[in-house]
Design a protein around this motif. Structure first.
Motif, PDB file in Angstrom:
ATOM      1  N   ILE A   1       0.838  -1.197   0.000  1.00 24.39           N
ATOM      2  CA  ILE A   1       0.000   0.000   0.000  1.00 24.39           C
ATOM      3  C   ILE A   1       0.874   1.249   0.000  1.00 24.39           C
ATOM      4  CG2 ILE A   1      -1.590   1.381   1.401  1.00 24.39           C
ATOM      5  CD1 ILE A   1      -2.857  -1.302   2.317  1.00 24.39           C
ATOM      6  N   LEU A   2       1.886   1.281   0.865  1.00 29.26           N
ATOM      7  CA  LEU A   2       2.750   2.452   0.975  1.00 29.26           C
ATOM      8  C   LEU A   2       3.624   2.630  -0.261  1.00 29.26           C
ATOM      9  CD1 LEU A   2       3.737   2.337   4.754  1.00 29.26           C
ATOM     10  CD2 LEU A   2       2.070   3.800   3.621  1.00 29.26           C
ATOM     11  N   ASP A   3       3.915   1.535  -0.940  1.00 30.35           N
ATOM     12  CA  ASP A   3       4.666   1.646  -2.195  1.00 30.35           C
ATOM     13  C   ASP A   3       3.892   2.423  -3.253  1.00 30.35           C
ATOM     14  OD1 ASP A   3       7.059   0.449  -1.565  1.00 30.35           O
ATOM     15  OD2 ASP A   3       6.466  -1.552  -2.231  1.00 30.35           O
ATOM     16  N   GLN A   4       2.571   2.540  -3.057  1.00 33.88           N
ATOM     17  CA  GLN A   4       1.757   3.254  -4.036  1.00 33.88           C
ATOM     18  C   GLN A   4       1.994   4.760  -4.028  1.00 33.88           C
ATOM     19  OE1 GLN A   4       0.122   1.622  -6.363  1.00 33.88           O
ATOM     20  NE2 GLN A   4       1.005  -0.153  -5.336  1.00 33.88           N
ATOM     21  N   LYS A   5       2.806   5.256  -3.107  1.00 39.27           N
ATOM     22  CA  LYS A   5       3.152   6.677  -3.138  1.00 39.27           C
ATOM     23  C   LYS A   5       3.883   7.027  -4.431  1.00 39.27           C
ATOM     24  CE  LYS A   5       7.620   6.708  -0.690  1.00 39.27           C
ATOM     25  NZ  LYS A   5       8.343   7.594  -1.611  1.00 39.27           N
TER      26      LYS A   5
ATOM     27  N   LEU B   1      -2.593  13.536   0.672  1.00 39.78           N
ATOM     28  CA  LEU B   1      -2.314  12.107   0.740  1.00 39.78           C
ATOM     29  C   LEU B   1      -0.833  11.828   0.529  1.00 39.78           C
ATOM     30  CD1 LEU B   1      -3.705   9.354   1.061  1.00 39.78           C
ATOM     31  CD2 LEU B   1      -3.987   9.289  -1.415  1.00 39.78           C
ATOM     32  N   GLU B   2      -0.215  12.580  -0.365  1.00 41.02           N
ATOM     33  CA  GLU B   2       1.212  12.412  -0.643  1.00 41.02           C
ATOM     34  C   GLU B   2       2.043  12.629   0.622  1.00 41.02           C
ATOM     35  OE1 GLU B   2       4.071  13.755  -4.288  1.00 41.02           O
ATOM     36  OE2 GLU B   2       3.004  15.351  -3.244  1.00 41.02           O
TER      37      GLU B   2
ATOM     38  N   SER C   1       4.195   8.227   6.779  1.00 41.86           N
ATOM     39  CA  SER C   1       3.900   6.874   7.275  1.00 41.86           C
ATOM     40  C   SER C   1       5.137   5.991   7.298  1.00 41.86           C
ATOM     41  CB  SER C   1       2.815   6.211   6.421  1.00 41.86           C
ATOM     42  OG  SER C   1       1.588   6.856   6.572  1.00 41.86           O
ATOM     43  N   ILE C   2       6.108   6.299   6.432  1.00 39.80           N
ATOM     44  CA  ILE C   2       7.328   5.500   6.356  1.00 39.80           C
ATOM     45  C   ILE C   2       8.331   6.071   7.338  1.00 39.80           C
ATOM     46  CG2 ILE C   2       9.169   4.669   4.851  1.00 39.80           C
ATOM     47  CD1 ILE C   2       7.217   5.150   2.499  1.00 39.80           C
TER      48      ILE C   2
ATOM     49  N   VAL D   1      -2.864   5.401  10.183  1.00 36.55           N
ATOM     50  CA  VAL D   1      -4.294   5.505  10.479  1.00 36.55           C
ATOM     51  C   VAL D   1      -4.879   6.760   9.828  1.00 36.55           C
ATOM     52  CG1 VAL D   1      -5.983   5.889  12.322  1.00 36.55           C
ATOM     53  CG2 VAL D   1      -4.187   4.179  12.613  1.00 36.55           C
ATOM     54  N   GLN D   2      -4.121   7.866   9.852  1.00 33.39           N
ATOM     55  CA  GLN D   2      -4.566   9.093   9.191  1.00 33.39           C
ATOM     56  C   GLN D   2      -4.639   8.905   7.676  1.00 33.39           C
ATOM     57  OE1 GLN D   2      -2.437  12.689  10.552  1.00 33.39           O
ATOM     58  NE2 GLN D   2      -1.699  11.472  12.277  1.00 33.39           N
ATOM     59  N   LEU D   3      -3.676   8.168   7.134  1.00 32.13           N
ATOM     60  CA  LEU D   3      -3.666   7.886   5.698  1.00 32.13           C
ATOM     61  C   LEU D   3      -4.904   7.087   5.306  1.00 32.13           C
ATOM     62  CD1 LEU D   3      -0.644   6.809   3.560  1.00 32.13           C
ATOM     63  CD2 LEU D   3      -2.726   5.450   3.468  1.00 32.13           C
ATOM     64  N   VAL D   4      -5.238   6.101   6.110  1.00 33.57           N
ATOM     65  CA  VAL D   4      -6.433   5.283   5.850  1.00 33.57           C
ATOM     66  C   VAL D   4      -7.688   6.164   5.853  1.00 33.57           C
ATOM     67  CG1 VAL D   4      -7.899   3.447   6.768  1.00 33.57           C
ATOM     68  CG2 VAL D   4      -5.413   3.155   6.752  1.00 33.57           C
TER      69      VAL D   4
END
Length: 286
Positions: free
Chosen positions: A209-213, A242-243, A249-250, A271-274
């Protein structure tokens, strides 16, 4: 299949250039025509970049399935929302969303739901004037092969790619972009709602999911040039927020060759990203 599509596009573009060149030799081409041609070429190039960078709904649905999380019908965009999509923009977004739902359902052996969402996609394609992408033949093929997962994957992938292809053929680049973004956001919504940061078995899906940045840069580029559109402007602002959340998040990253890109995740920011993806999804489907 993507290579075949782009090969055909290159041939068509080459032929178009020849015709354009021939016309230029015969008569003076106006400055406006040259500008229009250049804008069309730039739009086509941008749409190619976003199409190749964004994972397809099938790809993300496969990641979700491999993570072992159970199918949740409540995460799908309700078919009852369909009558509310009354503009071309909302229908293009919805087509991307429902293609993502169709992928998620079909890969989880939810055959009846898959057929229902195929028909919803068909209705949207018809309203957008791209019915050939979800013809009745595909619906019948799906209905007669509901247990053939490999064939279903092929059908769904074809619908997704052909829908975007036909919108671009009609020079409807903003709708093409909205369709891709709708599918991406829906996939991210399903994925983020399916994971638990405290669950060890979900670690790989969270990293995916985080790789989708990396996808956001292409999305941002396309949206940035179309902020005059009242539909696109708030999506662009959400993408910027979101970016930042993706980056925050990382907690640490190791860029050495052969090492995992993401070492650890800041669970509070995740959690904020979600929540942000949930907000974006609500804006797109309602």
């Amino acid at each position: 299949m993507r290579k075949i599509i782009w090969s055909l596009e290159i041939i068509l573009l080459f032929n178009s250039c020849n015709l354009f060149s021939s016309k230029k030799n015969k008569e003076q081409v106006s400055e406006g025509e040259l500008l229009e041609y250049q804008l069309m070429k730039e739009n086509a190039d941008k749409m190619k970049r976003i199409f190749f960078v964004l994972p397809s709904p099938i790809e993300i649905s496969l990641l979700i399935k491999k993570s072992g999380v159970h199918f949740r019908e409540d995460l799908l965009n309700s078919m009852e929302n369909l009558p509310g999509y009354s503009t071309s923009s909302s229908r293009a977004i919805a087509l991307g969303v429902y293609c993502a739902d169709l992928s998620y359902a079909s890969l989880n052996e939810q055959y009846q739901i898959s057929i229902e969402y195929m028909n919803v996609s068909r209705s949207l394609a018809e309203s957008l004037g791209i019915l050939r992408t979800v013809g009745q033949d595909k619906v019948r093929l799906l209905e007669s092969n509901v247990t053939n997962k490999e064939l279903i994957v092929d059908i769904v992938s074809e619908i997704y790619m052909e829908s975007n292809q036909q919108l671009r053929e009609q020079d409807r680049y903003s709708l093409s972009a909205l369709m891709l973004i709708g599918g991406w956001v829906e996939c991210m919504y399903i994925a983020t709602q399916s994971v638990n940061p405290n669950e060890k078995s979900h670690e790989e899906l969270i990293k995916q999911i985080l790789d989708q940045k990396l996808s956001l840069e292409s999305i941002k580029t396309v949206l940035q040039d179309n902020q005059a559109d009242p539909i696109i402007k708030p999506i662009y602002q959400n993408v910027l927020q979101l970016e930042k959340l993706f980056e925050m998040s990382i907690k640490t990253s190791d860029m050495k060759e052969g090492a995992d890109f993401i070492d650890s995740v800041d669970e509070l920011v995740f959690v904020q990203l979600v929540a942000k993806i949930g907000d974006m999804r609500d804006y797109l489907v309602h």
